[in-house]
Enzyme design. Sequence first.
Site, PDB file in Angstrom:
ATOM      1  N   HIS A   1       0.839  -1.204   0.000  1.00 35.66           N
ATOM      2  CA  HIS A   1       0.000   0.000   0.000  1.00 35.66           C
ATOM      3  C   HIS A   1       0.870   1.248   0.000  1.00 35.66           C
ATOM      4  O   HIS A   1       1.879   1.299   0.703  1.00 35.66           O
ATOM      5  CB  HIS A   1      -0.903   0.031   1.247  1.00 35.66           C
ATOM      6  CG  HIS A   1      -2.095  -0.852   1.139  1.00 35.66           C
ATOM      7  ND1 HIS A   1      -3.171  -0.774   1.982  1.00 35.66           N
ATOM      8  CD2 HIS A   1      -2.395  -1.844   0.258  1.00 35.66           C
ATOM      9  CE1 HIS A   1      -4.080  -1.663   1.633  1.00 35.66           C
ATOM     10  NE2 HIS A   1      -3.628  -2.336   0.603  1.00 35.66           N
TER      11      HIS A   1
ATOM     12  N   LYS B   1       2.255  -0.209  15.105  1.00 33.87           N
ATOM     13  CA  LYS B   1       3.703  -0.226  15.358  1.00 33.87           C
ATOM     14  C   LYS B   1       4.231  -1.454  16.109  1.00 33.87           C
ATOM     15  O   LYS B   1       5.440  -1.721  16.093  1.00 33.87           O
ATOM     16  CB  LYS B   1       4.102   1.018  16.179  1.00 33.87           C
ATOM     17  CG  LYS B   1       4.071   2.296  15.380  1.00 33.87           C
ATOM     18  CD  LYS B   1       5.256   2.392  14.444  1.00 33.87           C
ATOM     19  CE  LYS B   1       5.056   3.364  13.325  1.00 33.87           C
ATOM     20  NZ  LYS B   1       4.898   2.779  12.008  1.00 33.87           N
TER      21      LYS B   1
ATOM     22  N   TYR C   1      -8.877   5.059   8.464  1.00 29.09           N
ATOM     23  CA  TYR C   1      -8.911   5.382   9.896  1.00 29.09           C
ATOM     24  C   TYR C   1      -9.994   6.439  10.075  1.00 29.09           C
ATOM     25  O   TYR C   1      -9.854   7.562   9.567  1.00 29.09           O
ATOM     26  CB  TYR C   1      -7.564   5.957  10.353  1.00 29.09           C
ATOM     27  CG  TYR C   1      -6.452   4.931  10.469  1.00 29.09           C
ATOM     28  CD1 TYR C   1      -5.717   4.528   9.355  1.00 29.09           C
ATOM     29  CD2 TYR C   1      -6.124   4.375  11.704  1.00 29.09           C
ATOM     30  CE1 TYR C   1      -4.702   3.593   9.469  1.00 29.09           C
ATOM     31  CE2 TYR C   1      -5.095   3.438  11.828  1.00 29.09           C
ATOM     32  CZ  TYR C   1      -4.399   3.056  10.709  1.00 29.09           C
ATOM     33  OH  TYR C   1      -3.403   2.125  10.822  1.00 29.09           O
TER      34      TYR C   1
ATOM     35  N   PRO D   1      -2.726  -0.022  19.450  1.00 33.60           N
ATOM     36  CA  PRO D   1      -2.523  -0.482  18.073  1.00 33.60           C
ATOM     37  C   PRO D   1      -2.759   0.561  16.966  1.00 33.60           C
ATOM     38  O   PRO D   1      -2.444   0.288  15.811  1.00 33.60           O
ATOM     39  CB  PRO D   1      -3.536  -1.632  17.941  1.00 33.60           C
ATOM     40  CG  PRO D   1      -4.555  -1.390  18.985  1.00 33.60           C
ATOM     41  CD  PRO D   1      -3.865  -0.682  20.101  1.00 33.60           C
TER      42      PRO D   1
ATOM     43  N   TYR E   1       4.421   6.682  10.067  1.00 29.99           N
ATOM     44  CA  TYR E   1       3.584   5.511   9.765  1.00 29.99           C
ATOM     45  C   TYR E   1       4.368   4.459   8.982  1.00 29.99           C
ATOM     46  O   TYR E   1       4.292   3.272   9.287  1.00 29.99           O
ATOM     47  CB  TYR E   1       2.335   5.945   8.994  1.00 29.99           C
ATOM     48  CG  TYR E   1       1.275   4.864   8.945  1.00 29.99           C
ATOM     49  CD1 TYR E   1       0.336   4.735   9.963  1.00 29.99           C
ATOM     50  CD2 TYR E   1       1.227   3.952   7.894  1.00 29.99           C
ATOM     51  CE1 TYR E   1      -0.620   3.734   9.935  1.00 29.99           C
ATOM     52  CE2 TYR E   1       0.276   2.944   7.860  1.00 29.99           C
ATOM     53  CZ  TYR E   1      -0.643   2.842   8.877  1.00 29.99           C
ATOM     54  OH  TYR E   1      -1.588   1.837   8.854  1.00 29.99           O
TER      55      TYR E   1
HETATM   56  P1  FAD Z   1       4.149 -11.950  21.148  1.00 29.31           P
HETATM   57  O1  FAD Z   1       3.631 -11.936  19.767  1.00 29.31           O
HETATM   58  O2  FAD Z   1       3.280 -11.691  22.281  1.00 29.31           O
HETATM   59  O3  FAD Z   1       4.984 -13.274  21.350  1.00 29.31           O
HETATM   60  C1  FAD Z   1       5.439 -13.717  22.623  1.00 29.31           C
HETATM   61  C2  FAD Z   1       5.448 -15.232  22.642  1.00 29.31           C
HETATM   62  O4  FAD Z   1       5.954 -15.689  23.890  1.00 29.31           O
HETATM   63  C3  FAD Z   1       4.042 -15.818  22.511  1.00 29.31           C
HETATM   64  O5  FAD Z   1       4.032 -16.800  21.496  1.00 29.31           O
HETATM   65  C4  FAD Z   1       3.776 -16.399  23.891  1.00 29.31           C
HETATM   66  O6  FAD Z   1       2.910 -17.537  23.839  1.00 29.31           O
HETATM   67  C5  FAD Z   1       5.177 -16.766  24.353  1.00 29.31           C
HETATM   68  N1  FAD Z   1       5.335 -16.878  25.813  1.00 29.31           N
HETATM   69  C6  FAD Z   1       4.731 -16.149  26.778  1.00 29.31           C
HETATM   70  N2  FAD Z   1       5.141 -16.563  28.002  1.00 29.31           N
HETATM   71  C7  FAD Z   1       6.020 -17.562  27.791  1.00 29.31           C
HETATM   72  C8  FAD Z   1       6.772 -18.397  28.652  1.00 29.31           C
HETATM   73  N3  FAD Z   1       6.689 -18.305  29.985  1.00 29.31           N
HETATM   74  N4  FAD Z   1       7.584 -19.335  28.115  1.00 29.31           N
HETATM   75  C9  FAD Z   1       7.662 -19.465  26.765  1.00 29.31           C
HETATM   76  N5  FAD Z   1       6.971 -18.703  25.888  1.00 29.31           N
HETATM   77  C10 FAD Z   1       6.158 -17.764  26.400  1.00 29.31           C
HETATM   78  N6  FAD Z   1       1.484  -4.420  15.547  1.00 29.31           N
HETATM   79  C11 FAD Z   1       1.846  -3.904  14.362  1.00 29.31           C
HETATM   80  O7  FAD Z   1       3.050  -3.677  14.148  1.00 29.31           O
HETATM   81  N7  FAD Z   1       0.952  -3.606  13.365  1.00 29.31           N
HETATM   82  C12 FAD Z   1      -0.369  -3.821  13.552  1.00 29.31           C
HETATM   83  O8  FAD Z   1      -1.141  -3.608  12.610  1.00 29.31           O
HETATM   84  C13 FAD Z   1      -0.807  -4.332  14.830  1.00 29.31           C
HETATM   85  N8  FAD Z   1      -2.105  -4.586  15.064  1.00 29.31           N
HETATM   86  C14 FAD Z   1      -2.464  -5.242  16.208  1.00 29.31           C
HETATM   87  C15 FAD Z   1      -3.790  -5.558  16.368  1.00 29.31           C
HETATM   88  C16 FAD Z   1      -4.185  -6.256  17.502  1.00 29.31           C
HETATM   89  C17 FAD Z   1      -5.650  -6.592  17.636  1.00 29.31           C
HETATM   90  C18 FAD Z   1      -3.223  -6.640  18.493  1.00 29.31           C
HETATM   91  C19 FAD Z   1      -3.632  -7.424  19.724  1.00 29.31           C
HETATM   92  C20 FAD Z   1      -1.903  -6.308  18.344  1.00 29.31           C
HETATM   93  C21 FAD Z   1      -1.501  -5.610  17.208  1.00 29.31           C
HETATM   94  N9  FAD Z   1      -0.178  -5.271  16.997  1.00 29.31           N
HETATM   95  C22 FAD Z   1       0.183  -4.662  15.821  1.00 29.31           C
HETATM   96  C23 FAD Z   1       0.831  -5.611  17.990  1.00 29.31           C
HETATM   97  C24 FAD Z   1       1.605  -6.896  17.671  1.00 29.31           C
HETATM   98  O9  FAD Z   1       0.713  -7.952  17.471  1.00 29.31           O
HETATM   99  C25 FAD Z   1       2.576  -7.231  18.811  1.00 29.31           C
HETATM  100  O10 FAD Z   1       3.324  -6.074  19.103  1.00 29.31           O
HETATM  101  C26 FAD Z   1       3.532  -8.385  18.449  1.00 29.31           C
HETATM  102  O11 FAD Z   1       2.839  -9.607  18.535  1.00 29.31           O
HETATM  103  C27 FAD Z   1       4.749  -8.442  19.366  1.00 29.31           C
HETATM  104  O12 FAD Z   1       5.536  -9.576  19.093  1.00 29.31           O
HETATM  105  P2  FAD Z   1       6.387 -10.294  20.208  1.00 29.31           P
HETATM  106  O13 FAD Z   1       7.069 -11.431  19.550  1.00 29.31           O
HETATM  107  O14 FAD Z   1       7.179  -9.290  20.953  1.00 29.31           O
HETATM  108  O15 FAD Z   1       5.329 -10.810  21.280  1.00 29.31           O
HETATM  109  C1  DHB Z   2      -4.383  -3.394  11.469  1.00 29.56           C
HETATM  110  C2  DHB Z   2      -4.156  -3.207  12.806  1.00 29.56           C
HETATM  111  C3  DHB Z   2      -3.780  -1.970  13.256  1.00 29.56           C
HETATM  112  O1  DHB Z   2      -3.538  -1.783  14.557  1.00 29.56           O
HETATM  113  C4  DHB Z   2      -3.642  -0.901  12.384  1.00 29.56           C
HETATM  114  O2  DHB Z   2      -3.299   0.318  12.866  1.00 29.56           O
HETATM  115  C5  DHB Z   2      -3.863  -1.088  11.053  1.00 29.56           C
HETATM  116  C6  DHB Z   2      -4.237  -2.351  10.590  1.00 29.56           C
HETATM  117  C7  DHB Z   2      -4.775  -4.741  10.985  1.00 29.56           C
HETATM  118  O3  DHB Z   2      -4.923  -5.646  11.817  1.00 29.56           O
HETATM  119  O4  DHB Z   2      -4.949  -4.920   9.769  1.00 29.56           O
END
Ligand code: FAD
Ligand code: DHB
Length: 403
Positions: free
Chosen positions: A76, A299, A204, A295, A386
């Site tokens: 995009h 980021k 948005y 969210p 962004y």
């Molecule tokens: P996580 O994905 O949380 O991974 C951590 C892992 O550790 C998990 O698999 C968990 O099961 C495991 N774990 C936990 N405890 C233990 C333990 N004791 N022992 C072993 N393993 C363990 N970000 C964006 O950049 N763009 C977006 O558009 C966006 N939209 C989002 C929309 C929603 C609805 C949500 C909820 C989040 C969104 N985010 C977005 C945020 C993004 O999903 C997270 O920031 C991202 O998952 C972070 O990755 P991570 O690997 O740090 O953590």
């Molecule tokens: C999505 C999630 C977000 O938090 C955002 O800012 C834009 C898109 C998504 O899940 O597609």
Amino acid sequence: MSRAIRTQVAIVGAGPAGLTLSCLLAKAGIESVVLENRSRSYVEARIRAGVLEQGTAEVLESVGVGERMHREGIVHHGIHLQFAGERHRVPLSELADGRSIVVYGQTEVVKDLIKARLDAGLPLRFEVADVSVHDIETDRPSVRFSDDGERFELVCEAIAGCDGFHGICRPAIAANLDTFSREYPFAWLGILADVEPSSDELVYAHHERGFALLSLRSPQRSRLYLQCGADERLENWSDARIWDELQRRVALEGWTLEEGAILERGITGMRSFVTTPMQHGRLFLAGDAAHIVPPTGAKGLNLAVGDVTILADGLIEFLTTKSDVGLADYSARCLRRVWRAEQFSYWMTSTLHRLGDDPFDEQMQLSQLRYLVSSEAAARSLAENYVGLPVDHFAPWAAVGSA
Ligand code: FAD
Ligand code: DHB
């Protein structure tokens, strides 16, 4: 009795941060073991982020998992801002040196990374239990865990705490950390719907009834979000109520939001959170384990990938040359970028959501939104944040000296 195993880097958590780090290290010939407490199918099905910054896509490509992302991800070059009954396009790429974003689900990123790791025959253990970190102030830290009823001690040279916000790594060093946080009085209700996206770019929407976001996962699947109360219950939202609320908040003359079967739904709380520093001894926190953003700025996943590219550089330097210069600077280098994303996400959130009943707040938001769509300087600032700023962009452009 526990069975001892050795590796160079123990990685706790197989989310985007842990998995990407394992691939970056493997590419440099560094051994690691990834420990995940959930099952593979659970981790692969968890619907979350959808927007990858170009820099994130490039990191994934560099570790050899770019092929499907390039085939199925959708590039995009703009987003839409909607308010006061009008929709305006922000041409991201035009405003941000040609950079773009890729719409490709976090579920798919995680599936690609897991497959790459397992196809290479490298250690990744799912469903481990009782994970704990030890001796992190020594040069032989370890992670203890159970796997299939057997106890193990994974002895290593460094531990990467990539276990998300509710993991065990940050609490293990909490006494050495400062934390900063902000809770928001609202949440997001998100759905995945079996319907062609009605807008080909993200929308948005600011609305007096609350924020709404139109996103997508593929040409056949829409991803949509609605601002709701912080303690809202999913049971109170029938399919009809969800669509009705979306229709009201994104309505635009001459355009229709198409509806479809709701395949998934969930409510996500909103929080800003930063821990400093992101390291203690030989334990390094990365991704959601160290920081959370609301969210709205898309980021979270991008920050997680940014952290582990910096961490991988430091670990590779340390494990190949014994110099710990990069590792010592890990937290400081990450935090500059983290705080920038925190401010941007906070700003996007407070500009677009209904904050309460004070009409003054709404006028401030509308004025800001009008400014964004009428001043190129304001739109450029949104665009460069962004699409993602380069990891090391923090050279002041107008410094006249320093004390
Ligand atoms: P996580 O994905 O949380 O991974 C951590 C892992 O550790 C998990 O698999 C968990 O099961 C495991 N774990 C936990 N405890 C233990 C333990 N004791 N022992 C072993 N393993 C363990 N970000 C964006 O950049 N763009 C977006 O558009 C966006 N939209 C989002 C929309 C929603 C609805 C949500 C909820 C989040 C969104 N985010 C977005 C945020 C993004 O999903 C997270 O920031 C991202 O998952 C972070 O990755 P991570 O690997 O740090 O953590
Ligand atoms: C999505 C999630 C977000 O938090 C955002 O800012 C834009 C898109 C998504 O899940 O597609």
